[in-house]
Design a protein around this motif. Structure first.
Motif, PDB file in Angstrom:
ATOM      1  N   VAL A 208       0.848  -1.189   0.000  1.00  0.00           N
ATOM      2  CA  VAL A 208       0.000   0.000   0.000  1.00  0.00           C
ATOM      3  C   VAL A 208       0.882   1.238   0.000  1.00  0.00           C
ATOM      4  O   VAL A 208       1.989   1.215   0.556  1.00  0.00           O
ATOM      5  N   GLN A 209       0.404   2.278  -0.603  1.00  0.00           N
ATOM      6  CA  GLN A 209       1.176   3.526  -0.630  1.00  0.00           C
ATOM      7  C   GLN A 209       1.037   4.261   0.695  1.00  0.00           C
ATOM      8  O   GLN A 209       0.019   4.131   1.400  1.00  0.00           O
ATOM      9  N   ALA A 210       2.028   5.045   1.000  1.00  0.00           N
ATOM     10  CA  ALA A 210       1.987   5.864   2.212  1.00  0.00           C
ATOM     11  C   ALA A 210       0.745   6.741   2.194  1.00  0.00           C
ATOM     12  O   ALA A 210       0.391   7.315   1.161  1.00  0.00           O
ATOM     13  N   GLY A 211       0.092   6.820   3.330  1.00  0.00           N
ATOM     14  CA  GLY A 211      -1.142   7.568   3.430  1.00  0.00           C
ATOM     15  C   GLY A 211      -2.387   6.742   3.157  1.00  0.00           C
ATOM     16  O   GLY A 211      -3.511   7.192   3.406  1.00  0.00           O
ATOM     17  N   GLY A 212      -2.179   5.541   2.672  1.00  0.00           N
ATOM     18  CA  GLY A 212      -3.298   4.673   2.328  1.00  0.00           C
ATOM     19  C   GLY A 212      -3.811   3.868   3.503  1.00  0.00           C
ATOM     20  O   GLY A 212      -3.365   4.035   4.647  1.00  0.00           O
ATOM     21  N   SER A 213      -4.742   2.982   3.183  1.00  0.00           N
ATOM     22  CA  SER A 213      -5.396   2.165   4.209  1.00  0.00           C
ATOM     23  C   SER A 213      -5.347   0.693   3.823  1.00  0.00           C
ATOM     24  O   SER A 213      -5.233   0.353   2.640  1.00  0.00           O
ATOM     25  N   LEU A 214      -5.453  -0.139   4.839  1.00  0.00           N
ATOM     26  CA  LEU A 214      -5.463  -1.578   4.625  1.00  0.00           C
ATOM     27  C   LEU A 214      -6.208  -2.211   5.792  1.00  0.00           C
ATOM     28  O   LEU A 214      -6.163  -1.695   6.923  1.00  0.00           O
ATOM     29  N   ARG A 215      -6.873  -3.314   5.524  1.00  0.00           N
ATOM     30  CA  ARG A 215      -7.632  -4.003   6.566  1.00  0.00           C
ATOM     31  C   ARG A 215      -7.135  -5.434   6.708  1.00  0.00           C
ATOM     32  O   ARG A 215      -7.132  -6.198   5.736  1.00  0.00           O
TER      33      ARG A 215
ATOM     34  N   MET B  28      -6.393  -0.254   9.246  1.00  0.00           N
ATOM     35  CA  MET B  28      -5.218   0.599   9.351  1.00  0.00           C
ATOM     36  C   MET B  28      -5.341   1.750   8.362  1.00  0.00           C
ATOM     37  O   MET B  28      -5.598   1.510   7.175  1.00  0.00           O
ATOM     38  N   SER B  29      -5.153   2.964   8.838  1.00  0.00           N
ATOM     39  CA  SER B  29      -5.257   4.145   7.997  1.00  0.00           C
ATOM     40  C   SER B  29      -4.022   5.016   8.188  1.00  0.00           C
ATOM     41  O   SER B  29      -3.272   4.841   9.143  1.00  0.00           O
ATOM     42  N   SER B  30      -3.868   5.954   7.276  1.00  0.00           N
ATOM     43  CA  SER B  30      -2.726   6.888   7.331  1.00  0.00           C
ATOM     44  C   SER B  30      -1.420   6.134   7.512  1.00  0.00           C
ATOM     45  O   SER B  30      -0.580   6.473   8.339  1.00  0.00           O
ATOM     46  N   LEU B  31      -1.261   5.101   6.725  1.00  0.00           N
ATOM     47  CA  LEU B  31      -0.086   4.244   6.860  1.00  0.00           C
ATOM     48  C   LEU B  31       1.172   4.979   6.435  1.00  0.00           C
ATOM     49  O   LEU B  31       1.152   5.811   5.515  1.00  0.00           O
ATOM     50  N   ASN B  32       2.263   4.660   7.108  1.00  0.00           N
ATOM     51  CA  ASN B  32       3.564   5.207   6.737  1.00  0.00           C
ATOM     52  C   ASN B  32       4.592   4.093   6.725  1.00  0.00           C
ATOM     53  O   ASN B  32       4.301   2.954   7.101  1.00  0.00           O
ATOM     54  N   SER B  33       5.784   4.430   6.320  1.00  0.00           N
ATOM     55  CA  SER B  33       6.816   3.407   6.138  1.00  0.00           C
ATOM     56  C   SER B  33       7.138   2.669   7.435  1.00  0.00           C
ATOM     57  O   SER B  33       7.565   1.512   7.405  1.00  0.00           O
TER      58      SER B  33
ATOM     59  N   VAL C 160       4.479  -0.741   3.200  1.00  0.00           N
ATOM     60  CA  VAL C 160       4.028   0.611   2.881  1.00  0.00           C
ATOM     61  C   VAL C 160       5.116   1.284   2.056  1.00  0.00           C
ATOM     62  O   VAL C 160       6.249   1.439   2.520  1.00  0.00           O
ATOM     63  N   SER C 161       4.765   1.657   0.861  1.00  0.00           N
ATOM     64  CA  SER C 161       5.733   2.299  -0.027  1.00  0.00           C
ATOM     65  C   SER C 161       5.598   3.817   0.035  1.00  0.00           C
ATOM     66  O   SER C 161       4.495   4.353   0.126  1.00  0.00           O
ATOM     67  N   SER C 162       6.732   4.481  -0.018  1.00  0.00           N
ATOM     68  CA  SER C 162       6.715   5.958   0.073  1.00  0.00           C
ATOM     69  C   SER C 162       6.721   6.589  -1.305  1.00  0.00           C
ATOM     70  O   SER C 162       6.916   5.936  -2.298  1.00  0.00           O
TER      71      SER C 162
END
Length: 119
Positions: free
Chosen positions: A11-18, A82-87, A117-119
């Motif tokens: 997932v890209q940075a800032g994205g969400s995953l469940r 999970m939201s606002s994901l970062n590296s 999480v990709s930046s």
């Protein structure tokens, strides 16, 4: 208790995953269900937990306000939104269960699911 985690991915940075964790083999009504994670080169750390009965939740400071743990009694699953994901969230995530809450270890563990999480 057998635990099967799923939902990891890229997932890209800032994205969400469940993430989801399916529990089987035992009635988990008196259990705490938790998520831990282990990043490359780091120790395993507590992420979140929920008491099956009553739904009390616990979070690591690093994920408060970004992650939400919940349970579905009908499906016997625990989810981690999970939201606002970062590296720094990149890790293998493990589902766990125990009859008592400990934020450093639990008795039953599932296989991990990788979150990148990709930046």
């Amino acid at each position: 208790v057998q635990l099967q985690a799923s939902g990891g991915g890229l997932v890209q940075a800032g994205g969400s995953l469940r993430l989801s964790c399916a529990a089987s083999g035992r009635n988990v009504n008196n259990y705490y269900m938790g998520w831990f994670r282990q990043a490359p080169g780091k120790e395993r750390e507590f992420v979140a937990a929920i008491r099956w009965t009553g739904g009390s939740t616990y979070y690591a400071d690093s994920v408060k306000g970004r992650f939400t743990i919940s349970r579905d009694g009908a499906k016997n699953t625990v989810s981690l939104q999970m939201s606002s994901l970062n590296s720094e969230d990149t890790a293998v995530y493990y589902c766990a269960a125990d009859q008592r809450f400990r934020n450093y270890d639990m008795h039953y563990w599932g296989k991990g699911t990788l979150v990148t999480v990709s930046s």
